[in-house]
Design a protein around this motif. Sequence first.
Motif, PDB file in Angstrom:
ATOM      1  N   ARG A  77       0.964  -1.044  -0.040  1.00 50.80           N
ATOM      2  CA  ARG A  77      -0.107   0.024   0.142  1.00 50.80           C
ATOM      3  C   ARG A  77       0.749   1.330  -0.016  1.00 50.80           C
ATOM      4  NH1 ARG A  77      -5.770  -0.180   0.793  1.00 50.80           N
ATOM      5  NH2 ARG A  77      -5.208   2.212   1.216  1.00 50.80           N
ATOM      6  N   ALA A  78       2.034   1.273   0.694  1.00 53.58           N
ATOM      7  CA  ALA A  78       2.808   2.577   0.721  1.00 53.58           C
ATOM      8  C   ALA A  78       3.551   2.827  -0.334  1.00 53.58           C
ATOM      9  CB  ALA A  78       4.092   2.156   2.029  1.00 53.58           C
ATOM     10  N   ALA A  81       0.995   3.848  -2.898  1.00 55.62           N
ATOM     11  CA  ALA A  81       0.693   5.515  -2.638  1.00 55.62           C
ATOM     12  C   ALA A  81       1.865   6.316  -2.801  1.00 55.62           C
ATOM     13  CB  ALA A  81       0.398   5.581  -1.026  1.00 55.62           C
ATOM     14  N   THR A  88       5.166  13.106  -1.785  1.00 53.12           N
ATOM     15  CA  THR A  88       4.822  12.458  -0.710  1.00 53.12           C
ATOM     16  C   THR A  88       5.836  12.713   0.309  1.00 53.12           C
ATOM     17  OG1 THR A  88       5.336  10.106  -1.064  1.00 53.12           O
ATOM     18  CG2 THR A  88       3.176  10.768  -1.488  1.00 53.12           C
ATOM     19  N   ASP A 144      -0.129   6.572   3.841  1.00 53.06           N
ATOM     20  CA  ASP A 144      -1.273   5.769   3.667  1.00 53.06           C
ATOM     21  C   ASP A 144      -1.736   5.201   5.168  1.00 53.06           C
ATOM     22  OD1 ASP A 144      -3.097   4.220   1.727  1.00 53.06           O
ATOM     23  OD2 ASP A 144      -2.643   2.934   3.216  1.00 53.06           O
ATOM     24  N   GLU A 145      -2.908   5.702   5.713  1.00 51.42           N
ATOM     25  CA  GLU A 145      -3.261   5.502   6.948  1.00 51.42           C
ATOM     26  C   GLU A 145      -3.584   4.100   6.990  1.00 51.42           C
ATOM     27  OE1 GLU A 145      -6.772   6.856  10.134  1.00 51.42           O
ATOM     28  OE2 GLU A 145      -6.517   7.910   8.230  1.00 51.42           O
TER      29      GLU A 145
END
Length: 191
Positions: A77-78, A81, A88, A144-145
């Motif tokens: 995911r990171a 993202a 970022t 990314d939470e």
Amino acid sequence: MTAFLSHLNMIPYQVFASPAASIVLPITLGMGVGFSTAQTTKSTYAQIRQPPLRPPAAVFGPVWTVLYGLMGYAAHRAYVATSGPLPTYLSQQDVRALYSLQLGLNLVWQPLFFGMRRPALALADILALVGVNGYLTYSLFQVDEVAGWCFVPYLAWLSFATYLNAAVGYLNEWDISDSTLAVRAVKDKRM
């Protein structure tokens, strides 16, 4: 940010790009290390003096399987993202480097503790691992939470594992070698 760690990008970017590969890789590596030290781990775990709150040995395999899966998914995911055109907090290279570093530190702990029977060296490793993962967890929340939350149980378990490592080291006078454990077992039987 972590340009000095860029040489640690040992894991191919294709792994990070695939959710399945990101999950399977740490589980497979963790199982490989676990199976390679299984016999030594079982005998040592049964012989060492244990601290309060230690879980049964059967808990470790399932817990680590879930944690490895979560960390792999978080890395995916990171990585995704950080692939966009917008700047970022972390770059893809940062994600790969930090993740590779923490995975390497994670995978050497068991051989240090159970294989080499060096609890002090294993404690230094796990303290570095907690530090890297504290920073990585914070950083993941910035990009990314969901990835950040996937690392929270891992960081919590590492904190507990640090307690166990330090307590076992202390209770066993930082020596869990075969000869010391054998002598200690004879003394304990006499008492």
